[in-house]
Motif scaffolding. Structure first.
Motif, PDB file in Angstrom:
ATOM      1  N   ASN A  79     -41.472  -2.342  67.599  1.00  0.00           N
ATOM      2  CA  ASN A  79     -40.238  -3.173  67.909  1.00  0.00           C
ATOM      3  C   ASN A  79     -41.220  -4.082  68.669  1.00  0.00           C
ATOM      4  N   CYS A  80     -41.058  -4.637  69.826  1.00  0.00           N
ATOM      5  CA  CYS A  80     -41.278  -5.555  70.943  1.00  0.00           C
ATOM      6  C   CYS A  80     -43.108  -5.595  70.734  1.00  0.00           C
ATOM      7  N   LEU A  81     -43.520  -5.051  71.014  1.00  0.00           N
ATOM      8  CA  LEU A  81     -45.054  -5.237  70.747  1.00  0.00           C
ATOM      9  C   LEU A  81     -45.013  -6.218  69.288  1.00  0.00           C
ATOM     10  N   LEU A  82     -44.730  -6.113  68.490  1.00  0.00           N
ATOM     11  CA  LEU A  82     -44.981  -6.734  67.000  1.00  0.00           C
ATOM     12  C   LEU A  82     -44.807  -8.132  67.720  1.00  0.00           C
ATOM     13  N   ALA A  83     -43.079  -7.591  68.017  1.00  0.00           N
ATOM     14  CA  ALA A  83     -42.569  -9.039  68.895  1.00  0.00           C
ATOM     15  C   ALA A  83     -43.869 -10.071  69.652  1.00  0.00           C
ATOM     16  N   VAL A  84     -44.420  -9.447  70.477  1.00  0.00           N
ATOM     17  CA  VAL A  84     -44.973 -10.242  71.839  1.00  0.00           C
ATOM     18  C   VAL A  84     -46.332 -10.592  70.553  1.00  0.00           C
ATOM     19  N   MET A  85     -47.235  -9.596  69.668  1.00  0.00           N
ATOM     20  CA  MET A  85     -48.199 -10.355  68.891  1.00  0.00           C
ATOM     21  C   MET A  85     -47.891 -11.448  68.608  1.00  0.00           C
ATOM     22  N   ALA A  86     -47.048 -11.720  67.686  1.00  0.00           N
ATOM     23  CA  ALA A  86     -45.480 -12.413  66.795  1.00  0.00           C
ATOM     24  C   ALA A  86     -46.218 -13.801  67.954  1.00  0.00           C
ATOM     25  N   TYR A  87     -46.095 -13.531  69.209  1.00  0.00           N
ATOM     26  CA  TYR A  87     -45.864 -15.047  69.916  1.00  0.00           C
ATOM     27  C   TYR A  87     -46.931 -15.696  70.970  1.00  0.00           C
ATOM     28  N   ASP A  88     -48.017 -14.506  70.677  1.00  0.00           N
ATOM     29  CA  ASP A  88     -49.401 -14.664  70.780  1.00  0.00           C
ATOM     30  C   ASP A  88     -49.769 -15.598  69.800  1.00  0.00           C
ATOM     31  N   ARG A  89     -49.609 -15.270  68.504  1.00  0.00           N
ATOM     32  CA  ARG A  89     -50.476 -15.876  67.878  1.00  0.00           C
ATOM     33  C   ARG A  89     -49.615 -17.092  67.702  1.00  0.00           C
ATOM     34  N   TYR A  90     -48.441 -17.035  68.025  1.00  0.00           N
ATOM     35  CA  TYR A  90     -47.628 -18.833  68.191  1.00  0.00           C
ATOM     36  C   TYR A  90     -47.986 -19.430  68.995  1.00  0.00           C
ATOM     37  N   VAL A  91     -48.398 -19.017  70.344  1.00  0.00           N
ATOM     38  CA  VAL A  91     -49.522 -19.703  71.033  1.00  0.00           C
ATOM     39  C   VAL A  91     -50.966 -20.104  70.235  1.00  0.00           C
ATOM     40  N   ALA A  92     -51.714 -19.309  70.167  1.00  0.00           N
ATOM     41  CA  ALA A  92     -52.421 -19.327  69.688  1.00  0.00           C
ATOM     42  C   ALA A  92     -52.555 -20.340  68.773  1.00  0.00           C
ATOM     43  N   ILE A  93     -51.813 -20.600  67.831  1.00  0.00           N
ATOM     44  CA  ILE A  93     -51.758 -21.529  67.158  1.00  0.00           C
ATOM     45  C   ILE A  93     -51.011 -23.170  66.903  1.00  0.00           C
ATOM     46  N   CYS A  94     -50.380 -22.765  67.730  1.00  0.00           N
ATOM     47  CA  CYS A  94     -49.626 -24.394  68.420  1.00  0.00           C
ATOM     48  C   CYS A  94     -49.901 -25.260  69.653  1.00  0.00           C
ATOM     49  N   HIS A  95     -50.181 -24.203  70.357  1.00  0.00           N
ATOM     50  CA  HIS A  95     -50.631 -24.388  71.450  1.00  0.00           C
ATOM     51  C   HIS A  95     -52.127 -23.989  72.393  1.00  0.00           C
ATOM     52  N   PRO A  96     -53.217 -24.129  71.341  1.00  0.00           N
ATOM     53  CA  PRO A  96     -54.604 -24.197  71.113  1.00  0.00           C
ATOM     54  C   PRO A  96     -55.069 -24.695  72.656  1.00  0.00           C
ATOM     55  N   LEU A  97     -55.147 -25.594  72.830  1.00  0.00           N
ATOM     56  CA  LEU A  97     -55.487 -26.251  74.099  1.00  0.00           C
ATOM     57  C   LEU A  97     -54.969 -25.613  75.385  1.00  0.00           C
ATOM     58  N   ARG A  98     -54.127 -24.723  75.589  1.00  0.00           N
ATOM     59  CA  ARG A  98     -52.907 -24.457  76.311  1.00  0.00           C
ATOM     60  C   ARG A  98     -53.181 -22.932  76.540  1.00  0.00           C
ATOM     61  N   TYR A  99     -53.494 -21.774  75.357  1.00  0.00           N
ATOM     62  CA  TYR A  99     -53.700 -21.114  74.993  1.00  0.00           C
ATOM     63  C   TYR A  99     -54.459 -20.436  76.462  1.00  0.00           C
ATOM     64  N   THR A 100     -54.777 -20.290  77.050  1.00  0.00           N
ATOM     65  CA  THR A 100     -55.780 -19.493  77.619  1.00  0.00           C
ATOM     66  C   THR A 100     -55.235 -19.416  79.633  1.00  0.00           C
ATOM     67  N   LEU A 101     -54.378 -20.787  78.920  1.00  0.00           N
ATOM     68  CA  LEU A 101     -53.380 -20.904  80.934  1.00  0.00           C
ATOM     69  C   LEU A 101     -52.330 -19.836  80.349  1.00  0.00           C
TER      70      LEU A 101
END
Length: 279
Positions: A79-101
């Motif tokens: 459950n937790c890993l699926l939520a963390v992976m969703a957050y990762d995709r959220y940052v990658a798509i919604c905040h692409p310029l700050r993703y690596t930071l």
């Protein structure tokens, strides 16, 4: 199915570790998810296979509690890993310029360790509560493994507190990750729909497609088990439903990521060609 689960998830871990292009947060979490799927299957299926081979379906009380603990750890961790992976995709798509930071190696490691910690805490809490229960006779659990709700149903002592604890833990350790996944994808869909380029939309959805499929598979089968347990009194149907919930997602997850992900397919092709060449 067990061999397919082990080999499929090992292939993903091998592909991620062998290709430097896949050393990104998304694939780091994916390799952790694959390892967790291996552990979750191993905590149940080998014992089931031994029972089928020996025609002896008994398990000691100590082994049952141990199995219960590990199944809970790896289920909550999923459950937790699926939520963390969703957050990762959220940052990658919604905040692409700050993703690596934002998704730096330190945060990725902390998110994984925190997920493991709360999974262990939840499993320890339930296991210790089960140890307080008393049982009147030899028990026959209508499952292929020691499942928490079924064990509590068979207890002779008062289980009111235990049932409250189960629902409370479900709200915290399942409800919060699921809410995080829904929150992430609401924002992802909103951001993608604002894109003017259809090619950009397709690329954004393709990066989320595999994860979203795994989420639907995991929570869909879990919901199916819950519905089955509520509306049927058949032990056989309940047992079959429990296997669907604990076995099928772990078998299909590698195929979903391999089929959906172009980078993963390319890396796996190189890995298999290398292995065949060495043979």
């Amino acid at each position: 199915m067990y061999l397919v689960t082990i080999l499929g998830n090992l292939l993903i871990i091998l592909a991620v570790s062998s290709d430097s292009h896949l050393h990104t947060p998304m694939y780091f979490f994916l390799s952790n998810l694959s390892f967790n799927d291996i552990c979750l299957s191993t905590s149940m299926i080998p014992k089931m296979l031994v029972d089928l081979q020996t025609h002896n379906q008994s398990i000691t009380y100590k082994d049952c509690i141990s199995q219960l603990f590990f199944v809970l750890v790896f289920t909550v961790l999923e459950n937790c890993l699926l939520a963390v992976m969703a957050y990762d995709r959220y940052v990658a798509i919604c905040h692409p310029l700050r993703y690596t930071l934002i998704m730096n190696p330190c945060l990725c490691g902390l998110l994984t360790l925190f997920s493991l910690l709360i999974s262990i805490v939840d499993a320890l809490l339930h296991s210790l509560m089960v140890l307080q229960l008393s049982f009147c006779t030899d028990l026959e659990i209508p499952h292929f493994f020691c499942e928490l709700a079924q064990i509590i149903k068979l207890a002779c002592s008062d289980t009111f507190i235990h049932n409250i604890l189960i629902y409370l833990a479900a709200c915290i350790f399942v409800g919060i990750p699921l809410s995080g996944i829904i929150f992430s994808y609401v924002h992802i869909v909103s951001s993608v729909l604002k894109m003017s380029s259809s090619k950009g939309k397709l690329k954004a959805f393709s990066t989320c497609g595999s994860h979203l499929s795994v989420v639907f598979l995991f929570y869909g089968t879990a919901f199916g088990v819950y519905i089955t347990s509520v509306f049927t009194d058949s032990p056989r149907k309940t047992a079959v439903a429990s296997v669907m919930y604990k076995v099928v997602p772990q078998v299909l997850n590698p195929f979903i990521y391999i089929l959906w992900n172009r980078d993963m397919k390319g890396t796996l092709r190189k890995v298999t060609d290398k292995i065949i060449g060495n043979l």
